[in-house]
Design a protein around this motif. Structure first.
Motif, PDB file in Angstrom:
ATOM      1  N   MET A  19       0.852  -1.184   0.000  1.00  0.00           N
ATOM      2  CA  MET A  19       0.000   0.000   0.000  1.00  0.00           C
ATOM      3  C   MET A  19       0.893   1.242   0.000  1.00  0.00           C
ATOM      4  O   MET A  19       1.801   1.370   0.813  1.00  0.00           O
ATOM      5  CB  MET A  19      -0.896  -0.025   1.239  1.00  0.00           C
ATOM      6  CG  MET A  19      -1.743   1.211   1.404  1.00  0.00           C
ATOM      7  SD  MET A  19      -2.677   1.151   2.941  1.00  0.00           S
ATOM      8  CE  MET A  19      -4.260   1.602   2.343  1.00  0.00           C
ATOM      9  N   ALA A  20       0.642   2.159  -0.889  1.00  0.00           N
ATOM     10  CA  ALA A  20       1.430   3.384  -1.008  1.00  0.00           C
ATOM     11  C   ALA A  20       1.028   4.401   0.059  1.00  0.00           C
ATOM     12  O   ALA A  20      -0.122   4.424   0.513  1.00  0.00           O
ATOM     13  CB  ALA A  20       1.244   3.987  -2.390  1.00  0.00           C
ATOM     14  N   LEU A  21       1.957   5.233   0.419  1.00  0.00           N
ATOM     15  CA  LEU A  21       1.690   6.325   1.355  1.00  0.00           C
ATOM     16  C   LEU A  21       0.572   7.190   0.790  1.00  0.00           C
ATOM     17  O   LEU A  21       0.548   7.492  -0.405  1.00  0.00           O
ATOM     18  CB  LEU A  21       2.964   7.153   1.542  1.00  0.00           C
ATOM     19  CG  LEU A  21       2.895   8.310   2.538  1.00  0.00           C
ATOM     20  CD1 LEU A  21       2.604   7.817   3.946  1.00  0.00           C
ATOM     21  CD2 LEU A  21       4.218   9.086   2.517  1.00  0.00           C
ATOM     22  N   SER A  22      -0.364   7.579   1.653  1.00  0.00           N
ATOM     23  CA  SER A  22      -1.520   8.344   1.209  1.00  0.00           C
ATOM     24  C   SER A  22      -1.886   9.410   2.230  1.00  0.00           C
ATOM     25  O   SER A  22      -1.733   9.200   3.436  1.00  0.00           O
ATOM     26  CB  SER A  22      -2.706   7.388   1.008  1.00  0.00           C
ATOM     27  OG  SER A  22      -3.859   8.093   0.642  1.00  0.00           O
ATOM     28  N   LEU A  23      -2.382  10.531   1.734  1.00  0.00           N
ATOM     29  CA  LEU A  23      -2.815  11.639   2.573  1.00  0.00           C
ATOM     30  C   LEU A  23      -4.196  12.076   2.111  1.00  0.00           C
ATOM     31  O   LEU A  23      -4.430  12.250   0.914  1.00  0.00           O
ATOM     32  CB  LEU A  23      -1.827  12.807   2.457  1.00  0.00           C
ATOM     33  CG  LEU A  23      -2.090  14.025   3.337  1.00  0.00           C
ATOM     34  CD1 LEU A  23      -1.930  13.685   4.814  1.00  0.00           C
ATOM     35  CD2 LEU A  23      -1.130  15.155   2.962  1.00  0.00           C
ATOM     36  N   SER A  24      -5.124  12.241   3.058  1.00  0.00           N
ATOM     37  CA  SER A  24      -6.471  12.711   2.728  1.00  0.00           C
ATOM     38  C   SER A  24      -6.991  13.542   3.893  1.00  0.00           C
ATOM     39  O   SER A  24      -6.349  13.636   4.945  1.00  0.00           O
ATOM     40  CB  SER A  24      -7.406  11.531   2.449  1.00  0.00           C
ATOM     41  OG  SER A  24      -7.544  10.727   3.600  1.00  0.00           O
ATOM     42  N   SER A  25      -8.164  14.138   3.690  1.00  0.00           N
ATOM     43  CA  SER A  25      -8.790  14.945   4.739  1.00  0.00           C
ATOM     44  C   SER A  25     -10.302  14.800   4.659  1.00  0.00           C
ATOM     45  O   SER A  25     -10.860  14.867   3.554  1.00  0.00           O
ATOM     46  CB  SER A  25      -8.410  16.415   4.580  1.00  0.00           C
ATOM     47  OG  SER A  25      -9.073  17.192   5.560  1.00  0.00           O
ATOM     48  N   PRO A  26     -10.963  14.638   5.812  1.00  0.00           N
ATOM     49  CA  PRO A  26     -12.430  14.658   5.788  1.00  0.00           C
ATOM     50  C   PRO A  26     -12.980  16.073   5.590  1.00  0.00           C
ATOM     51  O   PRO A  26     -14.156  16.250   5.316  1.00  0.00           O
ATOM     52  CB  PRO A  26     -12.826  14.095   7.155  1.00  0.00           C
ATOM     53  CG  PRO A  26     -11.624  14.228   8.012  1.00  0.00           C
ATOM     54  CD  PRO A  26     -10.428  14.279   7.114  1.00  0.00           C
ATOM     55  N   ALA A  27     -12.114  17.084   5.675  1.00  0.00           N
ATOM     56  CA  ALA A  27     -12.540  18.485   5.535  1.00  0.00           C
ATOM     57  C   ALA A  27     -12.792  18.868   4.072  1.00  0.00           C
ATOM     58  O   ALA A  27     -13.634  19.716   3.792  1.00  0.00           O
ATOM     59  CB  ALA A  27     -11.501  19.414   6.143  1.00  0.00           C
ATOM     60  N   PHE A  28     -12.060  18.262   3.141  1.00  0.00           N
ATOM     61  CA  PHE A  28     -12.210  18.535   1.715  1.00  0.00           C
ATOM     62  C   PHE A  28     -11.494  17.435   0.942  1.00  0.00           C
ATOM     63  O   PHE A  28     -10.516  16.872   1.418  1.00  0.00           O
ATOM     64  CB  PHE A  28     -11.663  19.924   1.326  1.00  0.00           C
ATOM     65  CG  PHE A  28     -10.219  20.118   1.665  1.00  0.00           C
ATOM     66  CD1 PHE A  28      -9.223  19.872   0.719  1.00  0.00           C
ATOM     67  CD2 PHE A  28      -9.832  20.539   2.928  1.00  0.00           C
ATOM     68  CE1 PHE A  28      -7.881  20.040   1.034  1.00  0.00           C
ATOM     69  CE2 PHE A  28      -8.496  20.713   3.250  1.00  0.00           C
ATOM     70  CZ  PHE A  28      -7.520  20.463   2.300  1.00  0.00           C
ATOM     71  N   ALA A  29     -11.995  17.143  -0.232  1.00  0.00           N
ATOM     72  CA  ALA A  29     -11.372  16.133  -1.087  1.00  0.00           C
ATOM     73  C   ALA A  29     -10.318  16.798  -1.965  1.00  0.00           C
ATOM     74  O   ALA A  29     -10.404  17.991  -2.273  1.00  0.00           O
ATOM     75  CB  ALA A  29     -12.429  15.460  -1.963  1.00  0.00           C
ATOM     76  N   THR A  30      -9.334  16.019  -2.360  1.00  0.00           N
ATOM     77  CA  THR A  30      -8.302  16.576  -3.223  1.00  0.00           C
ATOM     78  C   THR A  30      -8.946  17.095  -4.518  1.00  0.00           C
ATOM     79  O   THR A  30      -9.868  16.506  -5.057  1.00  0.00           O
ATOM     80  CB  THR A  30      -7.188  15.549  -3.509  1.00  0.00           C
ATOM     81  OG1 THR A  30      -6.052  16.229  -4.058  1.00  0.00           O
ATOM     82  CG2 THR A  30      -7.623  14.459  -4.429  1.00  0.00           C
ATOM     83  N   GLY A  31      -8.500  18.275  -4.945  1.00  0.00           N
ATOM     84  CA  GLY A  31      -9.022  18.911  -6.143  1.00  0.00           C
ATOM     85  C   GLY A  31     -10.267  19.752  -5.916  1.00  0.00           C
ATOM     86  O   GLY A  31     -10.807  20.312  -6.860  1.00  0.00           O
ATOM     87  N   THR A  32     -10.727  19.843  -4.656  1.00  0.00           N
ATOM     88  CA  THR A  32     -11.913  20.642  -4.358  1.00  0.00           C
ATOM     89  C   THR A  32     -11.536  21.839  -3.488  1.00  0.00           C
ATOM     90  O   THR A  32     -10.410  21.950  -3.012  1.00  0.00           O
ATOM     91  CB  THR A  32     -12.994  19.803  -3.632  1.00  0.00           C
ATOM     92  OG1 THR A  32     -12.515  19.428  -2.332  1.00  0.00           O
ATOM     93  CG2 THR A  32     -13.356  18.553  -4.431  1.00  0.00           C
ATOM     94  N   SER A  33     -12.509  22.713  -3.262  1.00  0.00           N
ATOM     95  CA  SER A  33     -12.271  23.936  -2.489  1.00  0.00           C
ATOM     96  C   SER A  33     -12.095  23.654  -0.999  1.00  0.00           C
ATOM     97  O   SER A  33     -12.811  22.836  -0.422  1.00  0.00           O
ATOM     98  CB  SER A  33     -13.429  24.911  -2.666  1.00  0.00           C
ATOM     99  OG  SER A  33     -13.452  25.384  -3.987  1.00  0.00           O
ATOM    100  N   ILE A  34     -11.154  24.370  -0.415  1.00  0.00           N
ATOM    101  CA  ILE A  34     -10.946  24.328   1.034  1.00  0.00           C
ATOM    102  C   ILE A  34     -12.011  25.212   1.666  1.00  0.00           C
ATOM    103  O   ILE A  34     -12.157  26.376   1.276  1.00  0.00           O
ATOM    104  CB  ILE A  34      -9.531  24.840   1.393  1.00  0.00           C
ATOM    105  CG1 ILE A  34      -8.467  23.925   0.770  1.00  0.00           C
ATOM    106  CG2 ILE A  34      -9.357  24.941   2.905  1.00  0.00           C
ATOM    107  CD1 ILE A  34      -7.045  24.454   0.879  1.00  0.00           C
ATOM    108  N   PRO A  35     -12.786  24.702   2.625  1.00  0.00           N
ATOM    109  CA  PRO A  35     -13.828  25.509   3.256  1.00  0.00           C
ATOM    110  C   PRO A  35     -13.263  26.760   3.943  1.00  0.00           C
ATOM    111  O   PRO A  35     -12.138  26.759   4.465  1.00  0.00           O
ATOM    112  CB  PRO A  35     -14.454  24.563   4.280  1.00  0.00           C
ATOM    113  CG  PRO A  35     -14.196  23.195   3.714  1.00  0.00           C
ATOM    114  CD  PRO A  35     -12.833  23.309   3.076  1.00  0.00           C
TER     115      PRO A  35
END
Length: 147
Positions: A1-17
């Motif tokens: 499994m490759a290293l991965s980074l995500s956020s429940p606050a916003f999806a990659t490629g979308t606007s940061i609230p």
């Protein structure tokens, strides 16, 4: 499994609230980390805006001292680790604040898996120069923001 980074606050490629922006609540977003490779001693997180009208872009966050087993950096939980300098001249998270009417900026959130501990609290450029040879793997997510 490759290293991965995500956020429940916003999806990659979308606007940061707005609440994560400097002019908003300036909350530090929650990040989720997975796939940390074997041999990792420490993780580092950096948020950088290459679209900023400055020669080297603008660094919004440097975070050091993240143990290899960490899977979550809670919202506003950076003090559990070692916040470093940002380009606002502060320490820790400094949310997006691009010039008005400058169009959308891309905020690159990077996680680096290192085979050593980071000493002190280097700025982004010093970290990349001094620790490039210690990066086992890296991953990123990108958020967008404009004023």
């Amino acid at each position: 499994m490759a290293l991965s980074l995500s956020s429940p606050a916003f999806a990659t490629g979308t606007s940061i609230p707005e609440r994560y922006a400097k002019a908003g609540a300036n909350d530090q977003p929650e990040l989720l980390i997975s796939g940390v490779p074997q041999g990792t001693v420490e993780l580092t997180v950096i948020c950088h805006d290459p679209d900023a009208p400055m020669p080297n872009g603008f660094t919004h966050w440097t975070l050091y001292g993240i143990p290899a087993g960490t899977t979550r950096i809670p919202e506003n939980g950076e003090t559990s680790f070692r916040p470093g300098p940002n380009d606002y001249g502060e320490t820790g998270w400094g949310g997006p604040h691009p010039p008005e009417s400058h169009g959308p900026h891309h905020y690159f959130f990077w996680v680096y898996a290192l085979d050593t501990e980071v000493q002190g609290m280097p700025d982004r450029d010093s970290f990349l120069r001094d620790y490039a040879g210690n990066i086992i793997e890296q991953a990123r997510m990108v958020g967008l923001y404009e004023r």
